[in-house]
Structures are given as C-alpha cells and as structure tokens.
Design a protein around this motif. Structure first.
Motif, PDB file in Angstrom:
ATOM      1  N   SER A   2       0.833  -1.200   0.000  1.00 27.07           N
ATOM      2  CA  SER A   2       0.000   0.000   0.000  1.00 27.07           C
ATOM      3  C   SER A   2       0.869   1.253   0.000  1.00 27.07           C
ATOM      4  O   SER A   2       2.040   1.232   0.335  1.00 27.07           O
ATOM      5  N   ASP A   3       0.260   2.362  -0.366  1.00 26.51           N
ATOM      6  CA  ASP A   3       0.939   3.649  -0.416  1.00 26.51           C
ATOM      7  C   ASP A   3       0.650   4.393   0.886  1.00 26.51           C
ATOM      8  O   ASP A   3      -0.511   4.695   1.179  1.00 26.51           O
ATOM      9  N   PRO A   4       1.673   4.739   1.681  1.00 27.31           N
ATOM     10  CA  PRO A   4       1.438   5.399   2.973  1.00 27.31           C
ATOM     11  C   PRO A   4       0.691   6.721   2.857  1.00 27.31           C
ATOM     12  O   PRO A   4      -0.120   7.052   3.718  1.00 27.31           O
ATOM     13  N   VAL A   5       0.918   7.480   1.786  1.00 28.33           N
ATOM     14  CA  VAL A   5       0.241   8.769   1.618  1.00 28.33           C
ATOM     15  C   VAL A   5      -1.239   8.566   1.339  1.00 28.33           C
ATOM     16  O   VAL A   5      -2.091   9.223   1.935  1.00 28.33           O
ATOM     17  N   LEU A   6      -1.561   7.643   0.435  1.00 25.53           N
ATOM     18  CA  LEU A   6      -2.968   7.371   0.135  1.00 25.53           C
ATOM     19  C   LEU A   6      -3.694   6.795   1.350  1.00 25.53           C
ATOM     20  O   LEU A   6      -4.843   7.143   1.617  1.00 25.53           O
ATOM     21  N   ASP A   7      -3.016   5.927   2.079  1.00 26.13           N
ATOM     22  CA  ASP A   7      -3.613   5.353   3.290  1.00 26.13           C
ATOM     23  C   ASP A   7      -3.864   6.430   4.341  1.00 26.13           C
ATOM     24  O   ASP A   7      -4.912   6.448   4.992  1.00 26.13           O
ATOM     25  N   SER A  51       4.176  15.539   0.576  1.00 25.56           N
ATOM     26  CA  SER A  51       5.506  15.032   0.269  1.00 25.56           C
ATOM     27  C   SER A  51       5.782  13.823   1.148  1.00 25.56           C
ATOM     28  O   SER A  51       5.221  13.687   2.232  1.00 25.56           O
ATOM     29  N   THR A  52       6.627  12.949   0.658  1.00 27.30           N
ATOM     30  CA  THR A  52       6.973  11.747   1.411  1.00 27.30           C
ATOM     31  C   THR A  52       8.452  11.457   1.212  1.00 27.30           C
ATOM     32  O   THR A  52       9.003  11.733   0.143  1.00 27.30           O
ATOM     33  N   GLN A  53       9.054  10.918   2.257  1.00 30.50           N
ATOM     34  CA  GLN A  53      10.459  10.533   2.151  1.00 30.50           C
ATOM     35  C   GLN A  53      10.769   9.433   3.153  1.00 30.50           C
ATOM     36  O   GLN A  53      10.125   9.311   4.187  1.00 30.50           O
ATOM     37  N   THR A  63       8.785   5.824   6.993  1.00 29.85           N
ATOM     38  CA  THR A  63       8.424   6.853   6.031  1.00 29.85           C
ATOM     39  C   THR A  63       7.832   8.056   6.742  1.00 29.85           C
ATOM     40  O   THR A  63       7.020   7.915   7.649  1.00 29.85           O
ATOM     41  N   GLU A  64       8.254   9.229   6.299  1.00 35.70           N
ATOM     42  CA  GLU A  64       7.675  10.487   6.778  1.00 35.70           C
ATOM     43  C   GLU A  64       6.794  11.050   5.674  1.00 35.70           C
ATOM     44  O   GLU A  64       7.220  11.147   4.522  1.00 35.70           O
ATOM     45  N   ALA A  85      -8.913  25.987  11.854  1.00 33.73           N
ATOM     46  CA  ALA A  85      -7.523  25.543  11.983  1.00 33.73           C
ATOM     47  C   ALA A  85      -7.223  25.123  13.415  1.00 33.73           C
ATOM     48  O   ALA A  85      -6.555  24.111  13.648  1.00 33.73           O
ATOM     49  N   ALA A  86      -7.712  25.880  14.380  1.00 31.99           N
ATOM     50  CA  ALA A  86      -7.498  25.531  15.792  1.00 31.99           C
ATOM     51  C   ALA A  86      -8.164  24.201  16.127  1.00 31.99           C
ATOM     52  O   ALA A  86      -7.580  23.367  16.838  1.00 31.99           O
ATOM     53  N   GLU A  87      -9.352  23.971  15.603  1.00 30.58           N
ATOM     54  CA  GLU A  87     -10.041  22.706  15.857  1.00 30.58           C
ATOM     55  C   GLU A  87      -9.303  21.548  15.201  1.00 30.58           C
ATOM     56  O   GLU A  87      -9.167  20.471  15.795  1.00 30.58           O
ATOM     57  N   LEU A  88      -8.811  21.748  13.986  1.00 29.57           N
ATOM     58  CA  LEU A  88      -8.020  20.704  13.328  1.00 29.57           C
ATOM     59  C   LEU A  88      -6.774  20.374  14.136  1.00 29.57           C
ATOM     60  O   LEU A  88      -6.406  19.212  14.286  1.00 29.57           O
ATOM     61  N   ARG A  89      -6.140  21.405  14.679  1.00 25.11           N
ATOM     62  CA  ARG A  89      -4.933  21.175  15.493  1.00 25.11           C
ATOM     63  C   ARG A  89      -5.261  20.328  16.721  1.00 25.11           C
ATOM     64  O   ARG A  89      -4.547  19.385  17.034  1.00 25.11           O
ATOM     65  N   VAL A  90      -6.341  20.648  17.391  1.00 20.84           N
ATOM     66  CA  VAL A  90      -6.744  19.879  18.573  1.00 20.84           C
ATOM     67  C   VAL A  90      -7.060  18.436  18.197  1.00 20.84           C
ATOM     68  O   VAL A  90      -6.640  17.493  18.873  1.00 20.84           O
ATOM     69  N   LEU A  91      -7.793  18.261  17.104  1.00 21.46           N
ATOM     70  CA  LEU A  91      -8.210  16.919  16.692  1.00 21.46           C
ATOM     71  C   LEU A  91      -7.068  16.054  16.172  1.00 21.46           C
ATOM     72  O   LEU A  91      -7.067  14.834  16.365  1.00 21.46           O
ATOM     73  N   LEU A  92      -6.112  16.671  15.494  1.00 22.73           N
ATOM     74  CA  LEU A  92      -5.112  15.886  14.770  1.00 22.73           C
ATOM     75  C   LEU A  92      -3.772  15.729  15.470  1.00 22.73           C
ATOM     76  O   LEU A  92      -3.072  14.747  15.212  1.00 22.73           O
ATOM     77  N   ASP A  93      -3.389  16.651  16.322  1.00 21.79           N
ATOM     78  CA  ASP A  93      -2.078  16.557  16.959  1.00 21.79           C
ATOM     79  C   ASP A  93      -2.059  15.368  17.916  1.00 21.79           C
ATOM     80  O   ASP A  93      -2.677  15.403  18.972  1.00 21.79           O
ATOM     81  N   GLY A  94      -1.385  14.314  17.499  1.00 26.23           N
ATOM     82  CA  GLY A  94      -1.306  13.098  18.300  1.00 26.23           C
ATOM     83  C   GLY A  94      -2.495  12.168  18.161  1.00 26.23           C
ATOM     84  O   GLY A  94      -2.633  11.211  18.932  1.00 26.23           O
ATOM     85  N   ALA A  95      -3.356  12.414  17.193  1.00 25.71           N
ATOM     86  CA  ALA A  95      -4.557  11.587  17.012  1.00 25.71           C
ATOM     87  C   ALA A  95      -4.189  10.134  16.724  1.00 25.71           C
ATOM     88  O   ALA A  95      -3.214   9.848  16.046  1.00 25.71           O
ATOM     89  N   ALA A  96      -5.007   9.243  17.245  1.00 26.40           N
ATOM     90  CA  ALA A  96      -4.837   7.807  17.007  1.00 26.40           C
ATOM     91  C   ALA A  96      -5.776   7.404  15.873  1.00 26.40           C
ATOM     92  O   ALA A  96      -6.893   6.951  16.110  1.00 26.40           O
ATOM     93  N   LEU A  97      -5.328   7.599  14.652  1.00 28.95           N
ATOM     94  CA  LEU A  97      -6.137   7.224  13.498  1.00 28.95           C
ATOM     95  C   LEU A  97      -6.184   5.709  13.361  1.00 28.95           C
ATOM     96  O   LEU A  97      -5.275   5.007  13.793  1.00 28.95           O
ATOM     97  N   ASP A  98      -7.223   5.241  12.704  1.00 30.66           N
ATOM     98  CA  ASP A  98      -7.341   3.824  12.392  1.00 30.66           C
ATOM     99  C   ASP A  98      -6.499   3.554  11.150  1.00 30.66           C
ATOM    100  O   ASP A  98      -7.006   3.468  10.035  1.00 30.66           O
ATOM    101  N   LEU A  99      -5.179   3.463  11.377  1.00 39.18           N
ATOM    102  CA  LEU A  99      -4.238   3.324  10.269  1.00 39.18           C
ATOM    103  C   LEU A  99      -3.080   2.448  10.712  1.00 39.18           C
ATOM    104  O   LEU A  99      -2.280   2.840  11.561  1.00 39.18           O
ATOM    105  N   ALA A 100      -3.003   1.267  10.143  1.00 34.42           N
ATOM    106  CA  ALA A 100      -1.933   0.326  10.490  1.00 34.42           C
ATOM    107  C   ALA A 100      -0.576   0.920  10.154  1.00 34.42           C
ATOM    108  O   ALA A 100      -0.387   1.518   9.100  1.00 34.42           O
ATOM    109  N   GLY A 101       0.358   0.788  11.064  1.00 32.66           N
ATOM    110  CA  GLY A 101       1.718   1.241  10.838  1.00 32.66           C
ATOM    111  C   GLY A 101       1.996   2.682  11.201  1.00 32.66           C
ATOM    112  O   GLY A 101       3.146   3.123  11.148  1.00 32.66           O
ATOM    113  N   LEU A 102       0.958   3.462  11.560  1.00 35.40           N
ATOM    114  CA  LEU A 102       1.167   4.857  11.925  1.00 35.40           C
ATOM    115  C   LEU A 102       1.889   4.932  13.263  1.00 35.40           C
ATOM    116  O   LEU A 102       1.415   4.413  14.266  1.00 35.40           O
ATOM    117  N   VAL A 103       3.038   5.564  13.275  1.00 32.36           N
ATOM    118  CA  VAL A 103       3.840   5.692  14.482  1.00 32.36           C
ATOM    119  C   VAL A 103       3.516   6.996  15.200  1.00 32.36           C
ATOM    120  O   VAL A 103       3.373   7.023  16.422  1.00 32.36           O
TER     121      VAL A 103
END
Length: 134
Positions: A2-7, A51-53, A63-64, A85-103
């Motif tokens: 799978s592609d990490p960006v698409l996932d 971007s990915t690397q 992969t980053e 933007a503030a709400e996105l920051r609260v929701l996403l910073d450190g969020a535990a997404l349902d995504l295998a391999g996300l560190v």
C-alpha cells in the motif's frame, strides 16, 4: 504494497468527516474533500500539497509524510478560518487514526492568510506523519 500517503489521506477523510466538533463549522458530514465540488459550500477543508520521504529505520522502511490541509473560508474576516484551523490542530495533533503502521501524527505548522481578492481566507494546517510497514 500500500501507499502510505494514500492510506493516510483515506484515514484522515474518515476521521475528520466523523468529528462532531468539525460539524459545527463544516456541516454533517464535515465538508472535507480531496477535490472540492464545482458548487462548493464554504467553509470547507481540502487536501493540499503532500511530500513523502524515507527516514531510515533499522531493518524496516520508516516513512515520513508531510500533508497540508487547507481550510477555505469566505466569512468576511479571518475568525472562521482560524477557528477551523485551531479545531483541526486539537483533533489531529497526536490523534490515534485507524491506520496500520502509523507511528506518530503531529501538527507542525499553521498559517492563516487572505487571498489576493480579499474575499477568501485560507488556513494551512501542516501534518507530519511517520509510519512503518507491518
């Protein structure tokens, strides 16, 4: 493989569209798009530059991914874009997404600015995700 960006993008779409706190600003389901529709309703959030690397790893490929979310508002001031933007920051910073391999997932940057026409305000929210294959 799978592609990490698409996932990551698919997981973010599911996660963000299901957040009640975003529904206040973006409707139900939240107006989060890969490609906004022609007759878009404001405000909305869309995916921007990605971007990915490879950042190495011992015995595995780490992969980053750096992904920009763009909040787009025509409120008549910057308050709405800043609030989203503030709400996105609260929701996403450190969020535990349902995504295998996300560190890790972090908001690394936020920038709010007006377009040249002075009608549209943008808020760029930059995410940094690190993932490894399972």
């Amino acid at each position: 493989m799978s592609d990490p960006v698409l996932d990551l993008q698919a997981a973010l779409l599911v996660y963000l569209r299901g957040q009640a706190s975003l529904a206040v600003w973006l409707g139900t389901p939240a107006r989060v798009y890969d490609q906004p529709p022609v007759e878009v309703v404001y405000p909305y959030v869309t995916f921007g530059r990605v971007s990915t690397q490879s950042i190495g790893g011992v015995g595995t490929e780490v992969t980053e991914q750096v992904l920009n979310l763009m909040c787009v508002s025509r409120f008549g001031g910057s308050e709405e874009a800043k609030a989203i933007a503030a709400e996105l920051r609260v929701l996403l910073d450190g969020a535990a997404l349902d995504l295998a391999g996300l560190v890790s997932l972090r908001v690394s940057y936020v920038d709010v600015f007006r377009s040249a026409d002075q009608r549209t305000t943008y808020a760029l929210v930059r995410l940094r995700a690190v993932s490894e294959p399972l």
